[in-house]
Design an enzyme around this catalytic site. Sequence first.
Site, PDB file in Angstrom:
ATOM      1  N   ASP A 213       0.865  -1.216   0.188  1.00 11.23           N
ATOM      2  CA  ASP A 213      -0.162   0.022  -0.074  1.00 11.23           C
ATOM      3  C   ASP A 213       0.842   1.334  -0.182  1.00 11.23           C
ATOM      4  O   ASP A 213       0.999   1.848   1.127  1.00 11.23           O
ATOM      5  CB  ASP A 213      -0.988  -0.117   1.209  1.00 11.23           C
ATOM      6  CG  ASP A 213      -2.334  -0.961   0.794  1.00 11.23           C
ATOM      7  OD1 ASP A 213      -2.382  -1.532  -0.211  1.00 11.23           O
ATOM      8  OD2 ASP A 213      -3.049  -0.918   1.850  1.00 11.23           O
TER       9      ASP A 213
ATOM     10  N   TYR B 152      -1.377   4.886  -2.055  1.00  7.71           N
ATOM     11  CA  TYR B 152      -2.951   5.045  -2.213  1.00  7.71           C
ATOM     12  C   TYR B 152      -3.793   5.906  -3.357  1.00  7.71           C
ATOM     13  O   TYR B 152      -4.509   6.666  -2.996  1.00  7.71           O
ATOM     14  CB  TYR B 152      -3.290   5.753  -0.793  1.00  7.71           C
ATOM     15  CG  TYR B 152      -3.438   4.766   0.331  1.00  7.71           C
ATOM     16  CD1 TYR B 152      -4.530   4.163   1.024  1.00  7.71           C
ATOM     17  CD2 TYR B 152      -2.246   4.184   0.985  1.00  7.71           C
ATOM     18  CE1 TYR B 152      -4.544   3.443   1.860  1.00  7.71           C
ATOM     19  CE2 TYR B 152      -2.195   3.069   1.810  1.00  7.71           C
ATOM     20  CZ  TYR B 152      -3.275   2.967   2.457  1.00  7.71           C
ATOM     21  OH  TYR B 152      -3.301   2.006   3.487  1.00  7.71           O
TER      22      TYR B 152
ATOM     23  N   ASN C  77      -3.324  -4.125  -1.123  1.00  8.21           N
ATOM     24  CA  ASN C  77      -4.617  -4.226  -1.963  1.00  8.21           C
ATOM     25  C   ASN C  77      -4.808  -2.900  -2.437  1.00  8.21           C
ATOM     26  O   ASN C  77      -5.394  -2.553  -3.543  1.00  8.21           O
ATOM     27  CB  ASN C  77      -5.762  -4.542  -0.892  1.00  8.21           C
ATOM     28  CG  ASN C  77      -5.832  -3.400   0.426  1.00  8.21           C
ATOM     29  OD1 ASN C  77      -4.776  -3.435   0.971  1.00  8.21           O
ATOM     30  ND2 ASN C  77      -6.786  -2.620   0.723  1.00  8.21           N
TER      31      ASN C  77
ATOM     32  N   HIS D 191       1.698  -8.363   2.713  1.00  8.86           N
ATOM     33  CA  HIS D 191       0.954  -7.115   3.184  1.00  8.86           C
ATOM     34  C   HIS D 191      -0.253  -7.433   4.194  1.00  8.86           C
ATOM     35  O   HIS D 191      -0.428  -7.127   5.312  1.00  8.86           O
ATOM     36  CB  HIS D 191       0.145  -6.736   1.777  1.00  8.86           C
ATOM     37  CG  HIS D 191      -0.686  -5.566   2.016  1.00  8.86           C
ATOM     38  ND1 HIS D 191      -0.048  -4.280   2.931  1.00  8.86           N
ATOM     39  CD2 HIS D 191      -1.906  -5.176   2.176  1.00  8.86           C
ATOM     40  CE1 HIS D 191      -1.042  -3.560   2.971  1.00  8.86           C
ATOM     41  NE2 HIS D 191      -2.306  -3.880   2.576  1.00  8.86           N
TER      42      HIS D 191
ATOM     43  N   HIS E 256     -10.098  -6.162   9.172  1.00 12.12           N
ATOM     44  CA  HIS E 256      -9.582  -7.175   8.140  1.00 12.12           C
ATOM     45  C   HIS E 256      -9.408  -8.563   8.840  1.00 12.12           C
ATOM     46  O   HIS E 256      -8.756  -9.209   8.621  1.00 12.12           O
ATOM     47  CB  HIS E 256      -8.172  -6.823   7.841  1.00 12.12           C
ATOM     48  CG  HIS E 256      -8.149  -5.388   6.949  1.00 12.12           C
ATOM     49  ND1 HIS E 256      -8.797  -4.995   5.877  1.00 12.12           N
ATOM     50  CD2 HIS E 256      -7.573  -4.236   7.240  1.00 12.12           C
ATOM     51  CE1 HIS E 256      -8.669  -4.005   5.500  1.00 12.12           C
ATOM     52  NE2 HIS E 256      -7.994  -3.243   6.376  1.00 12.12           N
TER      53      HIS E 256
ATOM     54  N   VAL F 162      -3.506  -3.740   8.160  1.00 13.93           N
ATOM     55  CA  VAL F 162      -4.218  -3.426   9.382  1.00 13.93           C
ATOM     56  C   VAL F 162      -3.474  -1.972  10.052  1.00 13.93           C
ATOM     57  O   VAL F 162      -2.266  -2.024  10.041  1.00 13.93           O
ATOM     58  CB  VAL F 162      -4.218  -4.400  10.589  1.00 13.93           C
ATOM     59  CG1 VAL F 162      -4.705  -3.832  11.792  1.00 13.93           C
ATOM     60  CG2 VAL F 162      -4.995  -5.522  10.206  1.00 13.93           C
TER      61      VAL F 162
END
Length: 427
Positions: free
Chosen positions: A175, A178, A208, A292, A302, A332
């Site tokens: 990540d 973003y 993600n 991740h 999550h 998280v």
Amino acid sequence: MAVRTWFSLLALAMVVIQLIGTGMAYERPPARKMYIVLDDEDQDPTHPDQVRISMAGADKMRITWMTKDETPAEVHYGTVQGELGSSATGSTRSYKYATYTSGTIHDVLIGPLNANTVYYYRCGSSGPEFSFKTPPSQFPIRLAVAGDFGQTEWTKSTLDHISKSNYDLLLLAGDLSYADFYQPLWDSFGRLVEPLASQRPWMTATGNHDVEKIIVVHPEKFTSYNARWHMPFEESGSTSNLYYSFEVAGVHVVVLGSYTDFGSDSDQYKWLQADLGKVDRKRTPWLVVMLHAPWYNSNSAHQGEEESDGMRDSMEEILYKARVDVVFAGHVHAYERFDRVYQGKTDKCGPVYITIGDGGNREGLATKYNDPKPDISLFREASFGHGQLNVVDENTMEWTWHRNDDDQSVAADSVKLKSLATEPGCN
């Protein structure tokens, strides 16, 4: 000012869309404002932008940067400032994403390089002179560890703290930008991290928010990440930029892809088995894994995700048998350190699992934890921050988590670990 206001409105809209789409299961406190680094429109179109380095084999470094116009991919470098007698050439590429077309991405390998040495370099035939230091070839070595950066004022605070830590290499557990489909945010992120990423190698995993797949419109995963953040997968025998390994100063680091196939018949699974099977613990007594989506997590955020639970069910035994020392994860938005664990229970021969997804993302912190706290969870806190892993020698490493508290870096959690390669009963 109008452009910055537009970015702020865009960020707010993306947050609202995500909260609606994910059915958020916990409340997050307000995050700090977006920290956007805009392009200098008056800059020469051949000026190097978003400069960064990453390891590419035992004694080579990959130099990556972007330009507005197409220019040759060449790097001039040397160990004396202003005397750049060595040079190397590489490749260029660009990519399209919906209506966006990237600038020219330059990719050049330089080396062989000496360990623990400062090199000066210039991207292209003109432009500013940068410098970086290669990691040491032997202990001690210091790694900075972070996850879920994004680009907010919290991110800027975390980066400022990392810059003062005298680290040799940075691990980023996914990540990154973003951007979430809005490609100019990848450019902003590259500029934001350039002051650090151009001076020390940054090694990254995918999260993600890096997937950016849109059904029909853009069905390909990780287009932006793969084009911009080329990791040394070829050098480690992998067929994908999403999972790879590298070695540095007695540490073998494995980076896994949570959002690509991980079943027992997948290429990633087979590659992981082969890669760990080649590790020589006499030469690299420390074995570290980064991914991740965390395999262990007592936060309410999550829970029950296939990328966590399914990947753990598939691969945990491989890591356990290899005697992996530490597993870092993000995802998280909080910090948590577990005991040595295997199959949900304390096991002296299992890895220490650490969640470090608190780098500064725009979504805020995951503040709710499951109660009661499981026995295997030793420390947990929802604060922004980063970690420092000081590998002292072949037997001992020191882990410290630094909380961002009112913009001060505070050492809030620490532990000393012994290598499982020398742990009685684990060989």
